[in-house]
Motif scaffolding. Structure first.
Motif, PDB file in Angstrom:
ATOM      1  N   GLN A 128       0.831  -1.203   0.000  1.00  0.00           N
ATOM      2  CA  GLN A 128       0.000   0.000   0.000  1.00  0.00           C
ATOM      3  C   GLN A 128       0.866   1.254   0.000  1.00  0.00           C
ATOM      4  OE1 GLN A 128      -2.984   0.769  -0.446  1.00  0.00           O
ATOM      5  NE2 GLN A 128      -3.741   2.366   0.912  1.00  0.00           N
ATOM      6  N   LEU A 129       1.916   1.256   0.795  1.00  0.00           N
ATOM      7  CA  LEU A 129       2.799   2.428   0.874  1.00  0.00           C
ATOM      8  C   LEU A 129       3.515   2.657  -0.458  1.00  0.00           C
ATOM      9  CD1 LEU A 129       4.353   1.835   4.411  1.00  0.00           C
ATOM     10  CD2 LEU A 129       2.495   3.407   3.811  1.00  0.00           C
ATOM     11  N   ILE A 130       3.963   1.581  -1.098  1.00  0.00           N
ATOM     12  CA  ILE A 130       4.601   1.705  -2.419  1.00  0.00           C
ATOM     13  C   ILE A 130       3.620   2.276  -3.424  1.00  0.00           C
ATOM     14  CG2 ILE A 130       5.451   0.363  -4.371  1.00  0.00           C
ATOM     15  CD1 ILE A 130       7.610   0.641  -2.421  1.00  0.00           C
ATOM     16  N   LEU A 139       5.122  10.462  -6.363  1.00  0.00           N
ATOM     17  CA  LEU A 139       6.458  10.910  -6.762  1.00  0.00           C
ATOM     18  C   LEU A 139       6.821  10.597  -8.211  1.00  0.00           C
ATOM     19  CD1 LEU A 139       8.370   9.791  -3.547  1.00  0.00           C
ATOM     20  CD2 LEU A 139       7.459  12.066  -4.061  1.00  0.00           C
ATOM     21  N   GLY A 140       6.155   9.616  -8.822  1.00  0.00           N
ATOM     22  CA  GLY A 140       6.469   9.276 -10.209  1.00  0.00           C
ATOM     23  C   GLY A 140       7.808   8.592 -10.375  1.00  0.00           C
ATOM     24  N   SER A 141       8.322   7.979  -9.305  1.00  0.00           N
ATOM     25  CA  SER A 141       9.623   7.322  -9.350  1.00  0.00           C
ATOM     26  C   SER A 141       9.588   6.086  -8.466  1.00  0.00           C
ATOM     27  CB  SER A 141      10.726   8.265  -8.869  1.00  0.00           C
ATOM     28  OG  SER A 141      11.919   7.551  -8.590  1.00  0.00           O
ATOM     29  N   PRO A 142       9.791   4.886  -9.043  1.00  0.00           N
ATOM     30  CA  PRO A 142       9.803   3.683  -8.207  1.00  0.00           C
ATOM     31  C   PRO A 142      10.955   3.676  -7.212  1.00  0.00           C
ATOM     32  CG  PRO A 142      10.402   3.167 -10.485  1.00  0.00           C
ATOM     33  CD  PRO A 142       9.904   4.577 -10.474  1.00  0.00           C
ATOM     34  N   ALA A 143      12.109   4.215  -7.615  1.00  0.00           N
ATOM     35  CA  ALA A 143      13.254   4.257  -6.693  1.00  0.00           C
ATOM     36  C   ALA A 143      12.961   5.170  -5.507  1.00  0.00           C
ATOM     37  CB  ALA A 143      14.505   4.723  -7.422  1.00  0.00           C
ATOM     38  N   ASP A 144      12.390   6.348  -5.780  1.00  0.00           N
ATOM     39  CA  ASP A 144      12.036   7.265  -4.693  1.00  0.00           C
ATOM     40  C   ASP A 144      10.955   6.656  -3.803  1.00  0.00           C
ATOM     41  OD1 ASP A 144      13.871   9.065  -5.598  1.00  0.00           O
ATOM     42  OD2 ASP A 144      12.410  10.425  -6.527  1.00  0.00           O
ATOM     43  N   ALA A 145      10.011   5.933  -4.429  1.00  0.00           N
ATOM     44  CA  ALA A 145       8.954   5.297  -3.644  1.00  0.00           C
ATOM     45  C   ALA A 145       9.547   4.269  -2.679  1.00  0.00           C
ATOM     46  CB  ALA A 145       7.936   4.632  -4.571  1.00  0.00           C
ATOM     47  N   GLU A 166       9.151   8.319 -14.280  1.00  0.00           N
ATOM     48  CA  GLU A 166       9.870   7.098 -14.635  1.00  0.00           C
ATOM     49  C   GLU A 166       8.885   6.012 -15.053  1.00  0.00           C
ATOM     50  OE1 GLU A 166      12.705   5.813 -11.727  1.00  0.00           O
ATOM     51  OE2 GLU A 166      13.172   7.876 -11.154  1.00  0.00           O
ATOM     52  N   PRO A 167       9.089   5.412 -16.221  1.00  0.00           N
ATOM     53  CA  PRO A 167       8.157   4.375 -16.685  1.00  0.00           C
ATOM     54  C   PRO A 167       8.353   3.067 -15.929  1.00  0.00           C
ATOM     55  CG  PRO A 167       9.989   4.565 -18.212  1.00  0.00           C
ATOM     56  CD  PRO A 167      10.179   5.660 -17.190  1.00  0.00           C
ATOM     57  N   LEU A 168       7.247   2.352 -15.744  1.00  0.00           N
ATOM     58  CA  LEU A 168       7.279   1.059 -15.070  1.00  0.00           C
ATOM     59  C   LEU A 168       7.196  -0.061 -16.094  1.00  0.00           C
ATOM     60  CD1 LEU A 168       4.850   1.486 -12.051  1.00  0.00           C
ATOM     61  CD2 LEU A 168       7.333   1.265 -11.954  1.00  0.00           C
ATOM     62  N   PRO A 169       8.002  -1.118 -15.920  1.00  0.00           N
ATOM     63  CA  PRO A 169       7.885  -2.274 -16.811  1.00  0.00           C
ATOM     64  C   PRO A 169       6.593  -3.023 -16.559  1.00  0.00           C
ATOM     65  CG  PRO A 169       9.475  -2.698 -15.064  1.00  0.00           C
ATOM     66  CD  PRO A 169       9.080  -1.254 -14.938  1.00  0.00           C
ATOM     67  N   GLY A 170       6.341  -4.025 -17.385  1.00  0.00           N
ATOM     68  CA  GLY A 170       5.042  -4.697 -17.398  1.00  0.00           C
ATOM     69  C   GLY A 170       4.638  -5.348 -16.116  1.00  0.00           C
ATOM     70  N   ARG A 195      14.465   8.628 -22.290  1.00  0.00           N
ATOM     71  CA  ARG A 195      15.811   8.201 -22.674  1.00  0.00           C
ATOM     72  C   ARG A 195      16.798   8.328 -21.525  1.00  0.00           C
ATOM     73  NH1 ARG A 195      19.132   9.603 -27.186  1.00  0.00           N
ATOM     74  NH2 ARG A 195      19.774   7.470 -26.699  1.00  0.00           N
ATOM     75  N   ASN A 196      16.461   9.098 -20.519  1.00  0.00           N
ATOM     76  CA  ASN A 196      17.362   9.271 -19.378  1.00  0.00           C
ATOM     77  C   ASN A 196      17.719   7.895 -18.808  1.00  0.00           C
ATOM     78  OD1 ASN A 196      18.544   9.765 -16.865  1.00  0.00           O
ATOM     79  ND2 ASN A 196      17.232  11.503 -16.413  1.00  0.00           N
ATOM     80  N   PRO A 197      18.997   7.487 -18.887  1.00  0.00           N
ATOM     81  CA  PRO A 197      19.358   6.131 -18.429  1.00  0.00           C
ATOM     82  C   PRO A 197      19.079   5.892 -16.953  1.00  0.00           C
ATOM     83  CG  PRO A 197      21.322   7.454 -18.886  1.00  0.00           C
ATOM     84  CD  PRO A 197      20.157   8.219 -19.420  1.00  0.00           C
ATOM     85  N   GLU A 198      19.074   6.952 -16.153  1.00  0.00           N
ATOM     86  CA  GLU A 198      18.776   6.777 -14.732  1.00  0.00           C
ATOM     87  C   GLU A 198      17.324   6.367 -14.511  1.00  0.00           C
ATOM     88  OE1 GLU A 198      19.889  10.357 -12.759  1.00  0.00           O
ATOM     89  OE2 GLU A 198      22.042   9.927 -12.884  1.00  0.00           O
ATOM     90  N   LYS A 199      16.452   6.697 -15.462  1.00  0.00           N
ATOM     91  CA  LYS A 199      15.041   6.330 -15.353  1.00  0.00           C
ATOM     92  C   LYS A 199      14.740   4.985 -15.991  1.00  0.00           C
ATOM     93  CE  LYS A 199      13.296  11.062 -15.074  1.00  0.00           C
ATOM     94  NZ  LYS A 199      12.299  12.037 -15.559  1.00  0.00           N
ATOM     95  N   LEU A 200      15.720   4.386 -16.628  1.00  0.00           N
ATOM     96  CA  LEU A 200      15.513   3.098 -17.310  1.00  0.00           C
ATOM     97  C   LEU A 200      16.045   1.930 -16.502  1.00  0.00           C
ATOM     98  CD1 LEU A 200      16.367   4.083 -20.999  1.00  0.00           C
ATOM     99  CD2 LEU A 200      14.148   4.100 -19.844  1.00  0.00           C
ATOM    100  N   ARG A 201      16.553   2.190 -15.293  1.00  0.00           N
ATOM    101  CA  ARG A 201      17.131   1.104 -14.497  1.00  0.00           C
ATOM    102  C   ARG A 201      16.154  -0.031 -14.195  1.00  0.00           C
ATOM    103  NH1 ARG A 201      20.424   5.133 -10.385  1.00  0.00           N
ATOM    104  NH2 ARG A 201      22.116   5.642 -11.845  1.00  0.00           N
ATOM    105  N   PRO A 202      14.865   0.251 -13.903  1.00  0.00           N
ATOM    106  CA  PRO A 202      13.950  -0.873 -13.659  1.00  0.00           C
ATOM    107  C   PRO A 202      13.807  -1.801 -14.868  1.00  0.00           C
ATOM    108  CG  PRO A 202      13.002   1.172 -12.844  1.00  0.00           C
ATOM    109  CD  PRO A 202      14.203   1.545 -13.640  1.00  0.00           C
ATOM    110  N   TRP A 203      14.098  -1.292 -16.058  1.00  0.00           N
ATOM    111  CA  TRP A 203      13.925  -2.088 -17.274  1.00  0.00           C
ATOM    112  C   TRP A 203      15.106  -3.016 -17.529  1.00  0.00           C
ATOM    113  CZ3 TRP A 203       9.471  -1.824 -20.236  1.00  0.00           C
ATOM    114  CH2 TRP A 203       8.555  -0.856 -19.801  1.00  0.00           C
TER     115      TRP A 203
END
Length: 312
Positions: free
Chosen positions: A25-27, A34-40, A98-102, A300-308
């Motif tokens: 729930q918190l995630i 925040l729009g960022s899985p890492a920040d979440a 940051e986009p989330l994978p499937g 394209r920002n590689p820092e935002k593509l790490r989850p992929w």
């Protein structure tokens, strides 16, 4: 208050189970804020750190651990949103969440809250789409927190007020203002989910470098936004119009003939991933109006593509 097991009786502590069960729930809340899985993830870690920093007596005095955790996580997110507005003033080019994978089960499961008017509710699927996350960026931090917690997660305004530090009536007004801004936004937050057939037609036209076919699948007023973060090349300003977008897409393919396009799920909807060799270099999400693509978000920002890099 949740009952505690007697020390040394060998049975699991039900309060610990209740605390740990709140993680998903918190995630959920933190990513949408925040729009960022890492920040979440960082927010949730900090929230639990604060819980375990309390003594056992202090923990036992908390009537609802879940409400306590949400309140703390919400306040951390609110502080991060305020600082993010300052940081993004110096961000190079456009900023896209940051986009989330499937595989997003961890971000869509939810136990539910109470107290919202059903007419005000936004589904979890809607709130996960890139179109929705992008338009949330137009809100003030307080508006975003009030709107997400009430309209999406259905927390009553009395609970939201404790997080935002305002009265319930003021929080109700914040949510109302957020709804109005979302409704008036140029980015259609309620745009139809991207359809696989439309995304596939776009992919095939792009691979064929067929400008006319690309124009045919794009809305005449389409907008394409790229996010390189100053780390890789990307358009610094949005590209408007189907003709301009189609020509830019063909130019990109000419400059990178080894680009491989793959159909993937992006934030729960059909999207595209572009690879060069084994490296993912761009993730693309779409927003539709009718059967045409109205919005393209290319991260394209590689820092935002790490989850992929670890997504299967």
């Amino acid at each position: 208050m949740t009952s505690q097991s007697e020390p040394g009786d060998g049975s699991p502590d039900p309060s610990l189970t209740a605390v740990m069960s709140e993680r998903r729930q918190l995630i959920n809340v933190a990513y949408r804020l925040l729009g960022s899985p890492a920040d979440a993830e960082d927010v949730v870690q900090e929230t639990y750190a604060r819980w375990y920093a309390m003594s056992a007596r202090q923990q036992q005095a908390v009537a609802s651990p879940g409400a306590w955790l949400t309140k703390v996580a919400g306040r951390i997110c609110l502080d991060l949103l305020r600082s993010a507005r300052v940081r993004r003033e110096s961000y190079v080019g456009e900023w896209i969440p940051e986009p989330l994978p499937g595989r997003t089960e961890w971000i869509t499961g939810w136990s539910g809250g109470t107290g919202a008017d059903p007419a005000d509710r936004v589904t979890l699927d809607e709130s996960l789409s890139m179109a929705f996350l992008v338009v949330l960026e137009s809100l003030t931090p307080a508006q975003r927190v009030a709107f997400i917690l009430h309209d999406v997660f259905r927390y009553p305004f009395a609970d939201v007020a404790e997080i935002v530090g305002r009265t319930p009536a003021a929080c109700r007004q914040l949510a109302t203002s957020a709804r109005r801004r979302i409704s008036d936004s140029q980015t259609p937050a309620t745009a139809a989910a991207a359809r696989p057939d439309v995304v596939r037609a776009f992919k095939e036209a792009w691979e064929a470098k067929d400008i006319d076919a690309l124009i045919g699948v794009l809305d005449p007023d389409a907008t394409a936004i790229g996010d390189g973060g100053g780390l890789v090349s990307a358009e610094l300003e949005p590209v408007h119009g189907s003709g301009r977008i189609a020509r830019r897409m063909v130019e990109l393919m000419d400059r990178a003939p080894d680009l491989t396009l793959l159909e993937r799920t992006v934030n729960g909807q059909p999207g595209l991933v572009a690879q060069q060799g084994d490296a993912i270099v761009v993730v693309i999400a779409f927003g539709l109006v009718g059967d045409r693509i109205r919005s393209i978000w290319a991260v394209r920002n590689p820092e935002k593509l790490r989850p992929w890099t670890t997504a299967g």
